[in-house]
Design a protein around this motif. Structure first.
Motif, mmCIF file in Angstrom:
data_model
loop_
_atom_site.group_PDB
_atom_site.id
_atom_site.type_symbol
_atom_site.label_atom_id
_atom_site.label_comp_id
_atom_site.label_asym_id
_atom_site.label_seq_id
_atom_site.Cartn_x
_atom_site.Cartn_y
_atom_site.Cartn_z
ATOM 1 N N PHE A 20 0.824 -1.009 0.222
ATOM 2 C CA PHE A 20 0.000 0.072 -0.107
ATOM 3 C C PHE A 20 0.845 1.281 0.032
ATOM 4 N N GLY A 21 2.042 1.102 -0.219
ATOM 5 C CA GLY A 21 3.111 2.321 -0.302
ATOM 6 C C GLY A 21 3.301 3.079 1.059
ATOM 7 N N PHE A 22 2.952 2.256 2.066
ATOM 8 C CA PHE A 22 3.322 2.833 3.494
ATOM 9 C C PHE A 22 4.967 2.767 3.900
ATOM 10 N N VAL A 23 5.275 1.559 3.297
ATOM 11 C CA VAL A 23 6.907 1.572 3.453
ATOM 12 C C VAL A 23 7.403 1.022 2.023
ATOM 13 N N ARG A 24 8.706 1.197 2.019
ATOM 14 C CA ARG A 24 9.428 0.872 0.649
ATOM 15 C C ARG A 24 10.633 0.666 0.864
ATOM 16 N N LYS A 25 11.404 -0.093 -0.164
ATOM 17 C CA LYS A 25 12.839 -0.363 0.103
ATOM 18 C C LYS A 25 13.771 0.462 -0.832
ATOM 19 N N ASP A 26 14.704 1.192 -0.277
ATOM 20 C CA ASP A 26 15.549 2.283 -0.801
ATOM 21 C C ASP A 26 16.530 1.406 -1.887
ATOM 22 N N HIS A 27 17.553 2.289 -2.627
ATOM 23 C CA HIS A 27 18.360 1.343 -3.403
ATOM 24 C C HIS A 27 19.177 0.725 -2.781
ATOM 25 N N HIS A 28 19.345 0.687 -1.590
ATOM 26 C CA HIS A 28 20.241 -0.273 -0.758
ATOM 27 C C HIS A 28 19.632 -1.487 -0.287
ATOM 28 N N ARG A 29 18.178 -1.602 -0.648
ATOM 29 C CA ARG A 29 17.376 -2.560 -0.249
ATOM 30 C C ARG A 29 16.974 -2.488 1.365
ATOM 31 N N ARG A 30 16.889 -1.407 1.801
ATOM 32 C CA ARG A 30 16.685 -1.112 3.085
ATOM 33 C C ARG A 30 15.239 -0.597 3.274
ATOM 34 N N TRP A 31 14.594 -0.916 4.347
ATOM 35 C CA TRP A 31 13.192 -0.554 4.375
ATOM 36 C C TRP A 31 13.070 0.984 4.873
ATOM 37 N N VAL A 32 12.242 1.760 4.340
ATOM 38 C CA VAL A 32 11.970 3.049 4.770
ATOM 39 C C VAL A 32 10.483 3.479 4.833
ATOM 40 N N LEU A 33 10.378 3.945 6.081
ATOM 41 C CA LEU A 33 9.005 4.419 6.316
ATOM 42 C C LEU A 33 8.506 5.692 5.492
ATOM 43 N N GLU A 34 7.744 5.301 4.481
ATOM 44 C CA GLU A 34 7.344 6.173 3.533
ATOM 45 C C GLU A 34 6.078 7.048 3.972
#
Length: 299
Positions: free
Chosen positions: A131-145
């Motif tokens: 649902f787009g609430f979190v995502r993975k950045d280019h380092h494959r780490r989770w980010v709270l969006e």
């Protein structure tokens, strides 16, 4: 909570809902099927309810001595499953501002903080990423969006379609369905809010989520159950930004819920749909107001 304890307490609450709906207590095997537990657990539940004075043994069955009261139920914290408990704890971290948009989420650290396995955290975050609430950045780490305002309003349109139809379906459930007992319990909880002299400690987002999740869980549409996580996370997320007359809003929303409950109990599809649509429209307007002037963080 150890699983057997949670299962027992959840079964007790489900049995109390059945008693509220007027169900008879006779066949243990049948009760086990209805409650989704073993006959051993059913016997433990019946024994517990007998000790509390709700049931009395009569021949091979039980007679109901009194209807359940709110004090007879185990709290949500004692009965919620791992997924619900994890969602509640995660949302509390957001409300406490321990987490904010842009925060990098470490699976291992979150697992330790929330006392679950890393695999459970990973599955939870994967679910939120849909649902787009979190995502993975280019380092494959989770980010709270967090969510964009537009995304939330689009989700609201889907919510209106699903939940307005859901209340119509609920009006058609058979008389002895345990849903009616659970609905009566929800009425009691909402009436307790309106009767309270001190609403400062009320966790309204939790009550709101419980209300909508209960209706959706019994409406017979598996798709809305999948959307429920996103709805709870996004539309409760806006409570981070306070508005004037916050408690007045809580009372108004509680009155909306009671109007919906009244219409469903009367099996009035038209009024139930209209009451739900009016309530969700108020929620949309409040969300738009709360996010019109964003705080110093990205949407």
């Amino acid at each position: 909570m150890p699983r057997p304890d949670r299962v027992f307490k959840s079964a007790c609450n489900a049995m109390l809902d059945r008693l509220m709906a007027g169900a008879e207590v006779t066949n243990i095997s049948q009760l086990a099927r209805h409650l989704g537990v073993s006959r051993t657990t059913v016997r433990a539940v019946l024994s517990y309810l007998e000790k509390r004075g709700l049931l009395a043994r009569q021949g091979r069955g039980y007679d109901v001595q009194r209807l359940p009261e709110q004090a007879d139920y185990f709290s949500a914290a004692q009965t919620m499953d791992t997924r619900d408990a994890l969602e509640a704890a995660f949302m509390q971290m957001i409300r406490n501002q321990d987490l904010g948009p842009g925060t990098r989420l470490n699976e291992g650290q979150l697992a330790r903080q929330l006392d679950v396995s890393v695999q459970t955290i990973r599955e939870f975050l994967i679910g939120l990423s849909r649902f787009g609430f979190v995502r993975k950045d280019h380092h494959r780490r989770w980010v709270l969006e967090g969510v964009t305002r537009q995304y939330a309003l689009e989700l609201h349109e889907v919510r209106v379609m699903f939940e307005s139809r859901a209340v119509e379906n609920l009006c058609c459930l058979p008389e002895q369905h345990p849903f009616w007992g659970g609905l009566a319990r929800l009425r009691q909880e909402h009436q307790a809010v309106t009767a309270s002299a001190d609403l400062s400690t009320l966790d309204f987002p939790a009550l709101d989520t419980k209300f909508h999740r209960f209706l959706n869980d019994h409406a017979g549409n598996r798709l809305i159950v999948g959307f429920q996580d996103a709805i709870a996370m996004i539309f409760n997320h806006h409570y981070l930004w306070p508005l004037e007359n916050q408690l007045d809003h809580h009372l108004t929303a509680t009155a909306d819920h009671l109007a919906i409950i009244d219409s469903i109990e009367r099996r009035d599809k038209r009024k139930a749909r209209a009451a739900m649509a009016a309530h969700l429209d108020t929620t949309r307007r409040r969300f738009a107001q709360a996010t019109a002037k964003p705080p110093d963080e990205p949407r």
